[in-house]
Write an enzyme that holds these catalytic residues in place. Structure first.
Site, PDB file in Angstrom:
ATOM      1  N   VAL A   1       4.758   1.084   1.012  1.00 27.38           N
ATOM      2  CA  VAL A   1       5.128   0.046   1.965  1.00 27.38           C
ATOM      3  C   VAL A   1       5.220  -1.279   1.206  1.00 27.38           C
ATOM      4  CG1 VAL A   1       4.546  -1.133   4.116  1.00 27.38           C
ATOM      5  CG2 VAL A   1       3.926   1.273   3.808  1.00 27.38           C
TER       6      VAL A   1
ATOM      7  N   GLY B   1       0.838  -1.191   0.000  1.00 29.66           N
ATOM      8  CA  GLY B   1       0.000   0.000   0.000  1.00 29.66           C
ATOM      9  C   GLY B   1       0.870   1.236   0.000  1.00 29.66           C
TER      10      GLY B   1
ATOM     11  N   ASP C   1      -2.081  10.651  15.750  1.00 33.25           N
ATOM     12  CA  ASP C   1      -2.720  10.225  14.492  1.00 33.25           C
ATOM     13  C   ASP C   1      -3.276   8.806  14.632  1.00 33.25           C
ATOM     14  OD1 ASP C   1      -3.620  10.611  11.916  1.00 33.25           O
ATOM     15  OD2 ASP C   1      -1.757   9.966  10.970  1.00 33.25           O
TER      16      ASP C   1
ATOM     17  N   LYS D   1       8.848   0.417   5.031  1.00 32.22           N
ATOM     18  CA  LYS D   1       8.284   1.735   4.709  1.00 32.22           C
ATOM     19  C   LYS D   1       9.383   2.565   4.065  1.00 32.22           C
ATOM     20  CE  LYS D   1       5.741   4.030   7.554  1.00 32.22           C
ATOM     21  NZ  LYS D   1       5.178   4.679   8.780  1.00 32.22           N
TER      22      LYS D   1
END
Length: 813
Positions: free
Chosen positions: A510, A503, A621, A524
């Site tokens: 990633v 994704g 977040d 990542k």
């Protein structure tokens, strides 16, 4: 009197016989009577749609509380009174007669009839057959060959290539009028077959071609626990079909009056249909939105851009967000042997109505064939299984292309050699210019180095001791987080192969990887175009390298090589929480016990961050996208790029740079930039309500009010109707007291004032005990609105991320 008794007896026999599933030549169905399939799944009779007095003969679900019609016989010519009858003729046809004995509808049959009868099967198929002949190949007629707006399990959605029979869906005109509407959904046989939704003659949606696993435009189509599916393509027939995996599930595919192809599933507990999936998911599914040679990406602004080597045909129109004219080549194409191909990955394949395919060729043969035909514009494998096989060629302009984050395909577009050379030079950089610069710089610097040598040695000698101390400290810091070399990461990810891409978010892509010892990892990779930068990279390394908890994702190390910066995590096989709770199909995997474990795990992870770790960490977040699930569906909080830490007696801080995700941010943080542990508590409360309801707070809408999910949940809770919030896909698996407690805790966490919200230690205690809970006050952001509205003394420099990506809004002080 004796004749009257005989008549009554005959009538009684007739009524009894109609109660079964078969209608013979000597029987009729009058308005008010019906026949039922043997298993009791479907019923055939007369009905009127809501708000209509017209009468129709149709088939509907018998076991569904809300009458749901799946097939209509006389949809174009309704009866205006209840005097109609349905009967079988001795010629083997079904007919509907009105009050004047006029035929208003009839089935057809070209085969000879012997002892014909009509039978309603438990599949919902109404068949006309001879005697007891149940071989479907010998049926005189069947309703499955003439669908209306609904595709049922076992139906064939496509064409008989021998007889020309075309089985397709046509929408109702309105929900109260079953006559043929504006939209059709059918298999188009031109080129490589694909499904098209049309409004009249205008295409509005396209599924893309079948690639061996799914239609190219259905990345969400995958094996599941509800239904199996297949695409049959042989000399006789071409069709799509599906069958139930669990016979107790009731599901149907419907073409709505508005032209949406949607799958619904019936939930007995709520006595309602829930939307399971939809063919059209966003604006990029609108046919040809970006015109020819344009490509759509829903999370980009603007959505449309031209493919590499192309430019807008009319730039002024593109500047006005009118992309319909598409793009043209920047350099006119001249057909030459020197032409080559540019690879595009992770996309929905272009419209295949002007295509050609061959199942026996390989990709190399396919490329050679395309290169040798000046009309060929692109090629790819027709089947992606087993590494790819077959050949699919396009002729003419390429249109209706979009990018996907998963299950997209590769294809190769024809380009001039000069264009490909330019791309290669851009990608590799101007090596020649760099080489010249190095030579000139080296010659110039040599003299300076020689003159400075003595001075340099002197300075180095003076700093030797200090440098040794610094190196020791640096090594100690490095020991806290292992460094991976770039070669190891390239081998693990197969050179960042698109097949390994999991994704992409604001940080960058990633990838899944596997180390030489067999350990699976997630990498990542900081994108050069990332809206998050080096600061967030360093921030994530700084914070998460010091954290160890079963409900936090484990950082294994990092890789820094030139401009390449990567974080290496343990691999989570079940993706993120949002993949399950917001997907009609995947949500069935998460019953209430699993969801309650996830809620408790997230709570414990936050408690560790706020109270038990070496630094008190504010995540800032927390959202469903940032909660990963391991192989046992245990939650792991991830993505610490926005995190901040508190030391000593610090309890809150203010920032001019607000970061986070709209829908999860607390009011005081979004408006005034004030963050604390209570900011994370608010985000946790939103997440709890989303897990229980299966609905996103962001973008939530309800036909009866303008409240967001928080306001809707609080209102129902205060009205004593909290169970209406429960995600229907959980069925009856939930523990009522646990659900009510979770809802209460979630609402306490999203209260407007930070002081009213509980700490995470209190949350963990409340979730695990049976003590009485306080009644929640009105939540913050009660209605959907811009989080930047309202008065604030703080200047606003905000970075809001959507469910997947980040948007930056800047306002001067």
């Amino acid at each position: 009197m004796e004749g009257f008794a005989t008549l009554v007896l005959v009538f009684s026999i007739l009524r009894v016989s109609i109660a079964v599933d078969t209608l013979t030549v000597n029987q009729v169905i009058t308005d008010g009577e019906a026949i039922t399939s043997a298993g009791g799944s479907f019923e055939l009779g007369f009905f009127s749609p809501d708000s209509s007095r017209n009468r129709y003969v149709g088939i509907w679900y018998k076991k569904v509380a809300t009458r749901t019609v799946v097939w209509v016989a006389n949809r174009q010519i309704p009866l205006t009174a209840s005097s109609g009858i349905l009967k079988v003729t001795d010629r083997g046809t079904l007919v509907i007669l009105n009050g004047t004995n006029t035929t208003i509808w009839s089935s057809n049959s070209s085969r000879p009839a012997q002892n014909p009868n009509a039978q309603l099967l438990d599949s919902g198929n109404l068949v006309m057959k001879n005697g007891n002949d149940s071989d479907s190949e010998n049926f005189l007629w069947q309703s499955f060959d003439y669908p209306c707006n609904t595709l049922l399990p076992g139906m064939k959605f496509g064409r008989n290539r021998v007889t020309g029979l075309d089985r397709y869906l046509s929408s109702w005109k309105t929900t109260d009028d079953p006559s043929i509407g504006n939209f059709t959904y059918r298999l188009d046989p031109g080129g490589s077959p694909q499904l098209l939704v049309r409004n009249g003659s205008t295409v509005t949606f396209r599924s893309g071609p079948w690639n061996g696993l799914r239609f190219s435009g259905f990345p969400q189509l995958r094996p599941n626990s509800v239904y199996s599916y297949a695409f049959i393509f042989d000399d006789k027939e071409t069709y799509y079909t599906f069958e139930l995996v669990n016979s107790s599930v009731i599901t149907r595919l419907v073409l709505s009056p508005e032209g949406y192809a949607q799958r619904f599933t019936w939930i007995d507990r709520t006595s309602d249909w829930i939307l399971y999936s939809s063919a059209q998911t966003d604006d990029c599914d609108s046919y040809a939105l970006c015109g020819v040679y344009g490509i759509c990406e829903i999370n980009r602004s603007p959505k449309c851009e031209c493919m590499k080597g192309f430019e807008p045909k009319f730039q002024s129109n593109w500047d006005m967000a009118d992309w319909s004219d598409g793009c043209v080549r920047s350099t006119p194409m001249v057909c030459q042997k020197s032409n080559g191909f540019l690879k595009y990955s992770g996309v929905k394949l272009p419209d295949t109505r002007n295509s050609w395919f061959n199942e026996s060729m390989n990709l190399k043969e396919c490329a050679s064939l395309c290169l040798g035909n000046c009309s060929c514009t692109a090629y790819t494998n027709s089947d992606i299984r087993g590494g790819g096989s077959g050949c699919l060629l396009w002729f003419g302009d390429l249109i209706d292309i979009r990018e996907y984050t998963e299950n997209g395909q590769d294809f190769y577009i024809r380009m001039a050699k000069s264009e490909l050379d330019a791309f290669a030079m851009t990608n590799s950089g101007s090596k020649g210019a760099k080489r010249k610069w190095v030579i000139v710089s080296t010659v110039s610097i040599v003299g300076i180095i020689l003159l400075s040598l003595v001075l340099t040695l002197y300075v180095l000698r003076k700093k030797r001791l200090r440098r040794k101390g610094a190196e020791i400290n640096e090594r100690e810091e490095d020991l806290e987080l292992p460094l991976f070399d770039l070669h190891t990461i390239l081998n693990a990810t197969d050179n960042f192969s698109n097949d390994n891409k999991l994704g992409e978010g604001g940080f960058g892509p990633v990838y899944k990887g596997m180390l030489q010892d067999g350990k699976e990892i997630a990498v990542k990779r900081l994108s050069k175009e990332s809206r998050q930068g080096l600061d967030e990279f360093k921030n994530e390394v700084t914070h998460i390298s010091k954290l160890q908890h079963r409900n936090l994702v484990k950082l294994l190390g990092c890789c820094i090589h030139g401009e390449e910066k990567m974080l290496i995590y343990e691999y989570m096989p079940n993706k993120s929480l949002d993949f399950f709770i917001f997907d009609g199909m995947q949500s069935l995997v998460l019953d209430w016990p699993k969801r309650f474990v996830i809620i408790n795990g997230i709570a414990r992870g936050l408690l560790y961050l706020h109270q038990d770790s070496r630094l008190r960490i504010i995540h800032r977040d927390l959202k469903a996208d940032n909660v990963l699930l391991d192989n046992e569906m245990n939650p792991r909080i991830s993505d610490f790029g926005m995190a901040r830490s508190f030391r000593g007696n610090e309890s809150e801080a203010r920032t001019k740079r607000v970061v986070g995700t709209y829908g999860y941010m607390s009011p005081e943080y979004a408006i005034d930039g004030v963050y604390s542990i209570k900011s994370d508590v608010f985000s946790f409360g939103v997440l709890v309500l989303e897990i229980v309801t299966g609905k996103r707070n962001r973008g939530f809408n309800h036909p009866d009010h303008a409240l967001n999910l928080l306001g809707h949940a609080w209102t129902l809770y205060m009205e004593g109707k909290p169970l209406e919030l429960i995600d229907a896909s959980m069925g009856d698996s939930y523990n009522q007291s646990e659900v009510l407690r979770a809802l209460n805790v979630g609402l306490l966490c999203v209260q407007r004032t930070p002081d009213d919200r509980p700490s995470m230690s209190s949350v963990v205690l409340m979730l695990s005990s049976e003590s009485a809970l306080h009644q929640p006050k009105e939540p913050g952001f009660f209605t959907e609105r811009n989080v930047l509205e309202g008065s604030s003394s703080a200047s606003k420099h905000a970075i809001f991320s959507g469910n997947e990506h980040t948007i930056t809004l800047i306002e001067g002080r």
